[in-house]
Write a protein that holds these residues in place. Structure first.
Motif, PDB file in Angstrom:
ATOM      1  N   ASP A 184       0.881  -1.367   0.023  1.00 49.94           N
ATOM      2  CA  ASP A 184      -0.089   0.078  -0.015  1.00 49.94           C
ATOM      3  C   ASP A 184       0.836   1.302  -0.162  1.00 49.94           C
ATOM      4  O   ASP A 184       0.230   2.452   0.098  1.00 49.94           O
ATOM      5  N   GLY A 185       2.159   1.003   0.064  1.00 52.57           N
ATOM      6  CA  GLY A 185       3.181   2.247  -0.103  1.00 52.57           C
ATOM      7  C   GLY A 185       3.493   2.963   1.197  1.00 52.57           C
ATOM      8  O   GLY A 185       3.852   4.153   1.280  1.00 52.57           O
ATOM      9  N   ALA A 186       3.200   2.312   2.274  1.00 61.04           N
ATOM     10  CA  ALA A 186       3.326   2.816   3.820  1.00 61.04           C
ATOM     11  C   ALA A 186       4.644   2.862   3.999  1.00 61.04           C
ATOM     12  O   ALA A 186       5.758   1.987   3.618  1.00 61.04           O
ATOM     13  N   SER A 187       5.170   4.057   4.533  1.00 57.43           N
ATOM     14  CA  SER A 187       6.721   4.046   4.794  1.00 57.43           C
ATOM     15  C   SER A 187       6.987   3.178   6.210  1.00 57.43           C
ATOM     16  O   SER A 187       6.107   2.700   6.658  1.00 57.43           O
ATOM     17  N   LYS A 188       8.227   3.315   6.365  1.00 59.25           N
ATOM     18  CA  LYS A 188       8.656   2.507   7.586  1.00 59.25           C
ATOM     19  C   LYS A 188       8.042   2.950   8.937  1.00 59.25           C
ATOM     20  O   LYS A 188       7.696   2.502   9.829  1.00 59.25           O
ATOM     21  N   TRP A 189       8.191   4.499   8.836  1.00 59.90           N
ATOM     22  CA  TRP A 189       7.785   5.188   9.920  1.00 59.90           C
ATOM     23  C   TRP A 189       6.112   4.565  10.348  1.00 59.90           C
ATOM     24  O   TRP A 189       5.600   4.572  11.395  1.00 59.90           O
ATOM     25  N   ARG A 190       5.489   4.718   9.213  1.00 66.99           N
ATOM     26  CA  ARG A 190       4.014   4.644   9.022  1.00 66.99           C
ATOM     27  C   ARG A 190       3.724   3.198   9.430  1.00 66.99           C
ATOM     28  O   ARG A 190       2.815   2.839  10.250  1.00 66.99           O
ATOM     29  N   GLN A 191       4.651   2.217   9.216  1.00 61.30           N
ATOM     30  CA  GLN A 191       4.574   0.720   9.679  1.00 61.30           C
ATOM     31  C   GLN A 191       4.731   0.742  10.937  1.00 61.30           C
ATOM     32  O   GLN A 191       3.662   0.046  11.882  1.00 61.30           O
ATOM     33  N   ILE A 192       5.562   1.382  11.664  1.00 61.00           N
ATOM     34  CA  ILE A 192       5.983   1.254  12.940  1.00 61.00           C
ATOM     35  C   ILE A 192       4.765   2.047  13.721  1.00 61.00           C
ATOM     36  O   ILE A 192       4.201   1.470  14.837  1.00 61.00           O
ATOM     37  N   ARG A 193       4.212   3.020  13.466  1.00 61.44           N
ATOM     38  CA  ARG A 193       3.013   3.680  14.117  1.00 61.44           C
ATOM     39  C   ARG A 193       1.795   3.221  13.876  1.00 61.44           C
ATOM     40  O   ARG A 193       1.022   3.103  15.006  1.00 61.44           O
ATOM     41  N   SER A 194       1.554   2.291  12.958  1.00 56.73           N
ATOM     42  CA  SER A 194       0.106   1.761  12.564  1.00 56.73           C
ATOM     43  C   SER A 194       0.107   0.170  12.934  1.00 56.73           C
ATOM     44  O   SER A 194      -0.895  -0.450  12.981  1.00 56.73           O
ATOM     45  N   ILE A 195       1.336  -0.433  12.777  1.00 55.24           N
ATOM     46  CA  ILE A 195       1.343  -1.852  12.955  1.00 55.24           C
ATOM     47  C   ILE A 195       2.089  -2.310  14.276  1.00 55.24           C
ATOM     48  O   ILE A 195       1.600  -2.964  15.232  1.00 55.24           O
ATOM     49  N   THR A 196       3.351  -1.782  14.306  1.00 59.28           N
ATOM     50  CA  THR A 196       4.261  -2.234  15.483  1.00 59.28           C
ATOM     51  C   THR A 196       3.878  -1.806  16.864  1.00 59.28           C
ATOM     52  O   THR A 196       3.480  -2.747  17.877  1.00 59.28           O
ATOM     53  N   ILE A 197       3.467  -0.500  17.029  1.00 55.60           N
ATOM     54  CA  ILE A 197       3.139   0.039  18.427  1.00 55.60           C
ATOM     55  C   ILE A 197       1.752  -0.640  18.699  1.00 55.60           C
ATOM     56  O   ILE A 197       1.819  -0.737  19.912  1.00 55.60           O
ATOM     57  N   PRO A 198       0.767  -0.568  17.812  1.00 59.15           N
ATOM     58  CA  PRO A 198      -0.619  -1.167  18.224  1.00 59.15           C
ATOM     59  C   PRO A 198      -0.277  -2.471  18.967  1.00 59.15           C
ATOM     60  O   PRO A 198      -1.139  -2.871  19.734  1.00 59.15           O
ATOM     61  N   LEU A 199       0.377  -3.275  18.024  1.00 59.04           N
ATOM     62  CA  LEU A 199       0.338  -4.726  18.471  1.00 59.04           C
ATOM     63  C   LEU A 199       1.136  -5.129  19.516  1.00 59.04           C
ATOM     64  O   LEU A 199       1.066  -6.130  20.076  1.00 59.04           O
ATOM     65  N   ILE A 200       2.010  -4.409  20.038  1.00 63.79           N
ATOM     66  CA  ILE A 200       2.915  -4.431  21.353  1.00 63.79           C
ATOM     67  C   ILE A 200       2.304  -3.808  22.388  1.00 63.79           C
ATOM     68  O   ILE A 200       2.911  -3.801  23.251  1.00 63.79           O
ATOM     69  N   THR A 201       1.249  -3.137  22.123  1.00 63.55           N
ATOM     70  CA  THR A 201       0.605  -2.419  23.362  1.00 63.55           C
ATOM     71  C   THR A 201       0.356  -3.103  24.538  1.00 63.55           C
ATOM     72  O   THR A 201       0.537  -2.725  25.745  1.00 63.55           O
ATOM     73  N   PRO A 202      -0.259  -4.308  24.363  1.00 59.73           N
ATOM     74  CA  PRO A 202      -0.445  -5.284  25.351  1.00 59.73           C
ATOM     75  C   PRO A 202       0.664  -5.597  26.285  1.00 59.73           C
ATOM     76  O   PRO A 202       0.605  -5.489  27.528  1.00 59.73           O
ATOM     77  N   THR A 203       1.847  -5.792  25.519  1.00 61.92           N
ATOM     78  CA  THR A 203       3.121  -6.000  26.176  1.00 61.92           C
ATOM     79  C   THR A 203       3.541  -4.684  27.133  1.00 61.92           C
ATOM     80  O   THR A 203       3.981  -4.820  28.124  1.00 61.92           O
ATOM     81  N   ILE A 204       3.475  -3.552  26.251  1.00 64.24           N
ATOM     82  CA  ILE A 204       3.827  -2.156  27.044  1.00 64.24           C
ATOM     83  C   ILE A 204       2.896  -2.140  28.453  1.00 64.24           C
ATOM     84  O   ILE A 204       3.506  -1.605  29.245  1.00 64.24           O
ATOM     85  N   THR A 205       1.532  -2.194  28.123  1.00 67.81           N
ATOM     86  CA  THR A 205       0.580  -2.339  29.226  1.00 67.81           C
ATOM     87  C   THR A 205       1.024  -3.019  30.366  1.00 67.81           C
ATOM     88  O   THR A 205       1.166  -2.519  31.587  1.00 67.81           O
ATOM     89  N   ILE A 206       1.257  -4.269  30.080  1.00 68.47           N
ATOM     90  CA  ILE A 206       1.794  -5.257  31.314  1.00 68.47           C
ATOM     91  C   ILE A 206       3.056  -4.659  32.072  1.00 68.47           C
ATOM     92  O   ILE A 206       3.138  -4.597  33.156  1.00 68.47           O
TER      93      ILE A 206
END
Length: 289
Positions: A184-206
């Motif tokens: 979809d043409g997402a930049s590396k920063w966009r991937q981090i912001r929209s995929i990486t951070i949301p999916l590791i949020t449970p770990t961050i919360t714990i």
């Protein structure tokens, strides 16, 4: 296979809880713990009526608050960087280097800091400051600089462990998400912001909830050994743990020391419940319970 671990947990963590009664007694070892006089909350009153009570409580909360915020941000940042290292050898090498400080004894860390900041022969005063045209600094008598020094030492020592935890969470993310984002043409920063951070949020919360539970407890070695127990630094380096230790060693007041430990545990437990309730109210799936 679980029995040895459960037995150790019971002996090390649960059996000592019977000692909570010491916080409410005037300990007399001639009478024994159970026969010593019951004094109610006098030990707690003594703890909080001292003139240093506000200072040590403030220092404990502010230091741990800074450690939680900065440690989490830096650990996540480093974990994302490590995840971008595709060469297996270098990835493991960097992980080992970053984790190494976590495995070093705080006593050794204190001597490393001393070698760096010693007034006469320290690396900073002997090489760095003269190079910058600055006068030598008496580091171990300047209390104002130690909040920054202790924060840097703590981050250097502990970020590696947290980083590995977050890296494990990142590695577990399905790569198909990133492949779809790249199409979809997402930049590396966009991937981090929209995929990486949301999916590791449970770990961050714990990790954050667990850290909040220890916000009234401090790394004794960091605050006692690294500043070399310097009296001049105590306004900015003294926390509840070091204050209680000095009280115990100077006055032998086991009751007050036990009261402080119970106070730290109860408040930490209450903070975990409160924070978990806030998280649960916002997103039930992210809460611990």
């Amino acid at each position: 296979m679980v029995v040895p671990g459960m037995l150790y947990l019971f002996i090390n963590n649960y059996l000592p809880m019977f000692g909570i009664v010491i916080a409410f007694k005037d300990i007399n070892f001639a009478k024994g713990i159970w026969q010593s006089d019951w004094i109610g909350f006098d030990n707690f009153a003594y703890l909080f009526q001292t003139q240093d009570a506000w200072v040590i409580t403030r220092n404990t909360i502010l230091y741990n608050g800074a450690f939680i915020i900065l440690g989490t941000v830096i650990a996540i940042f480093v974990a994302i960087l490590l995840n971008e290292v595709k060469n297996r050898f270098f990835s493991r090498l960097y992980q080992s280097i970053i984790l190494l400080p976590y495995l070093i004894s705080m006593v050794i860390v204190a001597y490393l800091v001393l070698a760096l900041l010693n007034e006469e022969n320290g690396y900073m005063n002997r090489y760095v400051l003269p190079l910058l045209g600055l006068d030598p600094v008496s580091w171990y008598s300047d209390a104002g600089k130690w909040p920054y020094i202790l924060t840097l030492v703590h981050l250097w020592k502990t970020v590696g462990y947290s980083c590995i935890v977050y890296l494990a969470a990142i590695v577990g993310i399905n790569q198909e998400y990133y492949e779809s984002a790249m199409l979809d043409g997402a930049s590396k920063w966009r991937q981090i912001r929209s995929i990486t951070i949301p999916l590791i949020t449970p770990t961050i919360t714990i990790m954050t909830l667990l850290a909040i539970g220890r916000i009234f407890s401090s790394d004794f070695g960091l605050f006692y050994q690294v500043p070399l127990n310097s009296g001049a630094l105590q306004p900015t380096t003294d926390v509840i743990d070091t204050y209680v230790y000095r009280g115990l060693m100077t006055f032998g007041d086991f009751g007050m020391s036990s009261a402080a430990g119970l106070y730290q545990s109860v408040v930490g437990f209450a903070l975990v419940l409160f924070t978990n309730a806030l998280v649960r109210r916002k997103n039930r799936d992210l809460a611990l319970f």
